[in-house]
Scaffold this motif. Structure first.
Motif, PDB file in Angstrom:
ATOM      1  N   VAL A 216     -12.555  -9.642 -53.507  1.00 46.08           N
ATOM      2  CA  VAL A 216     -11.349  -9.982 -52.749  1.00 46.08           C
ATOM      3  C   VAL A 216     -11.117 -11.485 -52.923  1.00 46.08           C
ATOM      4  CG1 VAL A 216     -10.383 -10.197 -50.419  1.00 46.08           C
ATOM      5  CG2 VAL A 216     -11.634  -8.131 -51.072  1.00 46.08           C
ATOM      6  N   VAL A 217      -9.875 -11.857 -53.182  1.00 45.69           N
ATOM      7  CA  VAL A 217      -9.538 -13.272 -53.349  1.00 45.69           C
ATOM      8  C   VAL A 217      -8.626 -13.690 -52.208  1.00 45.69           C
ATOM      9  CG1 VAL A 217      -8.460 -14.999 -54.829  1.00 45.69           C
ATOM     10  CG2 VAL A 217      -9.755 -13.110 -55.850  1.00 45.69           C
ATOM     11  N   VAL A 218      -9.055 -14.709 -51.467  1.00 46.02           N
ATOM     12  CA  VAL A 218      -8.254 -15.233 -50.354  1.00 46.02           C
ATOM     13  C   VAL A 218      -7.930 -16.688 -50.678  1.00 46.02           C
ATOM     14  CG1 VAL A 218      -8.126 -15.649 -47.876  1.00 46.02           C
ATOM     15  CG2 VAL A 218      -9.475 -13.718 -48.740  1.00 46.02           C
ATOM     16  N   THR A 219      -6.654 -17.010 -50.597  1.00 44.85           N
ATOM     17  CA  THR A 219      -6.207 -18.384 -50.808  1.00 44.85           C
ATOM     18  C   THR A 219      -5.625 -18.893 -49.503  1.00 44.85           C
ATOM     19  OG1 THR A 219      -5.680 -17.869 -53.104  1.00 44.85           O
ATOM     20  CG2 THR A 219      -4.764 -19.906 -52.205  1.00 44.85           C
ATOM     21  N   VAL A 220      -6.091 -20.042 -49.070  1.00 46.89           N
ATOM     22  CA  VAL A 220      -5.564 -20.704 -47.876  1.00 46.89           C
ATOM     23  C   VAL A 220      -4.607 -21.787 -48.349  1.00 46.89           C
ATOM     24  CG1 VAL A 220      -6.115 -22.105 -45.848  1.00 46.89           C
ATOM     25  CG2 VAL A 220      -7.667 -20.277 -46.564  1.00 46.89           C
ATOM     26  N   HIS A 221      -3.377 -21.727 -47.860  1.00 42.21           N
ATOM     27  CA  HIS A 221      -2.348 -22.715 -48.185  1.00 42.21           C
ATOM     28  C   HIS A 221      -2.116 -23.564 -46.947  1.00 42.21           C
ATOM     29  CE1 HIS A 221      -1.049 -20.476 -51.820  1.00 42.21           C
ATOM     30  NE2 HIS A 221      -1.451 -19.432 -51.107  1.00 42.21           N
ATOM     31  N   ASP A 222      -2.200 -24.876 -47.116  1.00 38.43           N
ATOM     32  CA  ASP A 222      -1.863 -25.760 -46.009  1.00 38.43           C
ATOM     33  C   ASP A 222      -0.357 -25.699 -45.806  1.00 38.43           C
ATOM     34  OD1 ASP A 222      -2.009 -27.631 -44.006  1.00 38.43           O
ATOM     35  OD2 ASP A 222      -2.684 -29.266 -45.269  1.00 38.43           O
ATOM     36  N   SER A 223       0.120 -26.439 -44.847  1.00 36.14           N
ATOM     37  CA  SER A 223       1.550 -26.404 -44.538  1.00 36.14           C
ATOM     38  C   SER A 223       2.372 -26.673 -45.802  1.00 36.14           C
ATOM     39  CB  SER A 223       1.880 -27.423 -43.460  1.00 36.14           C
ATOM     40  OG  SER A 223       1.658 -28.727 -43.947  1.00 36.14           O
TER      41      SER A 223
END
Length: 136
Positions: free
Chosen positions: A93-100
């Protein structure tokens, strides 16, 4: 303070979770927002980014879980008003966190999540919903 994890993706090395304060209301108006943070931890990078979660966002997360179960990707929360996560249910599973949207910083983590990750995240969503309903 009553903080629950809305969701968690984790393996032995790294994790991404949403920690939501189910008693901290933000702002005023018709839509009630709750204080939350995306919490990222790995051997390479760790950090927290704030966001606000509404009842509608909880409904949207449930739809995202349905999409993930159908092996489709999901982005949450919608609307581009704050930080968000992009989840791709591949192996791993690939999770990407994007800042604002203003900083355009993103951190991508592939994770070997346990086989029951969808079930566990549905249980977490249920606990958050019960807590915010008790607060209404």
């Amino acid at each position: 303070m009553q903080t629950f994890e809305l969701f968690r993706f984790a393996d032995a090395v790294q994790s991404i979770a949403i920690e939501m304060n189910c008693r901290a209301h933000l702002g005023s108006g018709e839509v009630r927002y709750y204080s939350a943070e995306i919490v990222l931890q790995s051997g390479f990078v760790s950090g927290r980014v704030a966001l606000a979660v509404s009842h509608e966002d909880l409904d949207e997360w449930e739809r995202c879980l349905d999409a993930l179960e159908a092996e489709e990707g999901a982005e949450w929360p919608a609307g581009g008003r704050s930080a968000w996560v992009d989840v791709v249910p591949d192996d791993p599973v690939v999770v990407t966190v994007h800042d604002s949207p203003s900083t355009q910083i993103a951190v991508r983590l592939p994770m070997d999540v346990p086989s029951d990750w969808l079930k566990e995240n549905r249980l977490r969503l249920g606990r958050v919903r019960a807590s915010v309903s008790a607060d209404s």
